[in-house]
Design a protein around this motif. Structure first.
Motif, PDB file in Angstrom:
ATOM      1  N   THR A 151     -10.129   5.801 -17.480  1.00 29.21           N
ATOM      2  CA  THR A 151     -10.378   4.811 -16.380  1.00 29.21           C
ATOM      3  C   THR A 151     -10.130   5.333 -15.163  1.00 29.21           C
ATOM      4  O   THR A 151      -9.235   6.286 -14.941  1.00 29.21           O
ATOM      5  CB  THR A 151      -9.745   3.565 -16.585  1.00 29.21           C
ATOM      6  N   PRO A 152     -10.095   4.939 -14.034  1.00 33.81           N
ATOM      7  CA  PRO A 152      -9.747   5.242 -12.762  1.00 33.81           C
ATOM      8  C   PRO A 152      -8.529   5.099 -12.649  1.00 33.81           C
ATOM      9  O   PRO A 152      -7.699   4.083 -13.387  1.00 33.81           O
ATOM     10  CB  PRO A 152     -10.466   4.492 -11.767  1.00 33.81           C
ATOM     11  N   LYS A 153      -7.514   5.748 -11.840  1.00 37.34           N
ATOM     12  CA  LYS A 153      -6.110   5.563 -11.682  1.00 37.34           C
ATOM     13  C   LYS A 153      -5.929   4.267 -11.225  1.00 37.34           C
ATOM     14  O   LYS A 153      -4.475   3.703 -11.531  1.00 37.34           O
ATOM     15  CB  LYS A 153      -5.612   6.569 -10.714  1.00 37.34           C
ATOM     16  N   ASP A 154      -6.549   3.712 -10.259  1.00 36.65           N
ATOM     17  CA  ASP A 154      -6.271   2.211  -9.993  1.00 36.65           C
ATOM     18  C   ASP A 154      -6.818   0.976 -10.821  1.00 36.65           C
ATOM     19  O   ASP A 154      -6.554  -0.176 -10.688  1.00 36.65           O
ATOM     20  CB  ASP A 154      -6.913   1.929  -8.527  1.00 36.65           C
ATOM     21  N   ALA A 155      -7.430   1.468 -11.985  1.00 34.25           N
ATOM     22  CA  ALA A 155      -7.584   0.223 -12.812  1.00 34.25           C
ATOM     23  C   ALA A 155      -6.425  -0.443 -13.682  1.00 34.25           C
ATOM     24  O   ALA A 155      -5.296   0.198 -13.639  1.00 34.25           O
ATOM     25  CB  ALA A 155      -8.440   0.988 -14.092  1.00 34.25           C
ATOM     26  N   ALA A 156      -6.600  -1.749 -14.107  1.00 34.73           N
ATOM     27  CA  ALA A 156      -5.561  -2.169 -14.608  1.00 34.73           C
ATOM     28  C   ALA A 156      -5.217  -1.663 -15.924  1.00 34.73           C
ATOM     29  O   ALA A 156      -6.238  -1.165 -16.671  1.00 34.73           O
ATOM     30  CB  ALA A 156      -5.916  -3.700 -14.913  1.00 34.73           C
ATOM     31  N   LYS A 157      -4.072  -1.901 -16.579  1.00 34.79           N
ATOM     32  CA  LYS A 157      -3.623  -1.415 -17.775  1.00 34.79           C
ATOM     33  C   LYS A 157      -4.262  -2.269 -18.849  1.00 34.79           C
ATOM     34  O   LYS A 157      -4.411  -3.398 -18.935  1.00 34.79           O
ATOM     35  CB  LYS A 157      -2.205  -1.618 -17.787  1.00 34.79           C
TER      36      LYS A 157
ATOM     37  N   CYS B 146      -7.880  10.648 -11.471  1.00 33.19           N
ATOM     38  CA  CYS B 146      -7.973  10.509 -10.326  1.00 33.19           C
ATOM     39  C   CYS B 146      -9.363  10.264  -9.842  1.00 33.19           C
ATOM     40  O   CYS B 146     -10.220  10.499 -10.677  1.00 33.19           O
ATOM     41  CB  CYS B 146      -7.347  11.868  -9.666  1.00 33.19           C
ATOM     42  N   GLU B 147      -9.605   9.496  -8.667  1.00 34.97           N
ATOM     43  CA  GLU B 147     -10.861   9.006  -8.228  1.00 34.97           C
ATOM     44  C   GLU B 147     -11.818   9.995  -8.210  1.00 34.97           C
ATOM     45  O   GLU B 147     -13.117  10.011  -8.361  1.00 34.97           O
ATOM     46  CB  GLU B 147     -10.638   8.267  -6.759  1.00 34.97           C
TER      47      GLU B 147
ATOM     48  N   ARG C 152     -15.871  -0.347 -17.108  1.00 37.76           N
ATOM     49  CA  ARG C 152     -15.759   0.787 -16.120  1.00 37.76           C
ATOM     50  C   ARG C 152     -15.080   1.994 -16.759  1.00 37.76           C
ATOM     51  O   ARG C 152     -15.035   2.922 -16.226  1.00 37.76           O
ATOM     52  CB  ARG C 152     -14.611   0.153 -14.896  1.00 37.76           C
TER      53      ARG C 152
ATOM     54  N   PHE D 134      -5.742   7.672 -17.676  1.00 41.04           N
ATOM     55  CA  PHE D 134      -6.050   7.427 -16.004  1.00 41.04           C
ATOM     56  C   PHE D 134      -6.343   8.615 -15.424  1.00 41.04           C
ATOM     57  O   PHE D 134      -5.887   9.754 -15.651  1.00 41.04           O
ATOM     58  CB  PHE D 134      -4.794   6.956 -15.366  1.00 41.04           C
TER      59      PHE D 134
END
Length: 180
Positions: A79-85, A97-98, A53, A95
């Protein structure tokens, strides 16, 4: 070609058979859960496979696009903001924003491997956005590369991208002054 552990399990049957294939040199274990049928796979391809991703950005993308000859010490992945570190010391995670993350994602074939990378137009915007965080000489080298290849840029695409970012007028004005 790269394979996950699950793909190898489907092909070879079980863990014992996978280990046997690795020992015999039919299969090569490159990283945790990443296998290949080729002995030498570039590290960037393994990282791209491990984090599907993610998208190569900043120093990595500048280098892969040929805008600089400085080989980055670490890999820069957006990566998207909601992705795991991502907990890999060889990777710096950015990170996004979507709404901005998918803007400018393209595929690049590098050394026979496909990777997801931001296109040159998006990277010009990122260069301007991160200008104060980059060493001045490095920034100028990349700006000079953009000036030399300005006619290959898709200006309409660039203008469509810019409006999505905060301070879009300032970014576009900087691009006009420095590159166009």
């Amino acid at each position: 070609m790269l394979y996950s552990y699950a793909e190898c399990e489907n092909k070879y049957g079980n863990h014992y058979q996978i280990a046997k294939a690795v020992k015999s040199g039919i299969l090569y274990k490159l990283a945790q859960g990443v296998y290949s049928d080729m002995p030498n796979v570039p590290e960037f391809a393994v990282i791209a496979y491990q984090y599907p991703r993610s998208v190569f950005t900043l120093d990595s993308a500048f280098y892969y696009h040929g805008l600089t000859d400085v080989i980055p010490d670490i890999y820069y992945l957006a990566t998207p903001k909601d992705a795991a570190k991502i907990r890999n010391p060889k990777i710096r995670q950015i990170f996004n924003c979507e709404d901005r993350f998918p803007v400018g994602i393209s595929e690049m074939n590098r050394q026979g491997m496909n990777i997801r990378i931001y296109d040159r137009e998006r990277m010009l915007i990122e260069l301007i956005r991160y200008a104060k965080k980059l060493p001045f000489d490095y920034y100028k080298e990349i700006i000079e590369s953009y000036r030399r290849t300005v006619y290959s840029l898709d200006i309409q695409r660039l203008q469509e991208y810019v409006v999505i970012f905060p301070r879009s007028e300032e970014i576009m004005k900087s691009i006009e002054l420095e590159v166009l």
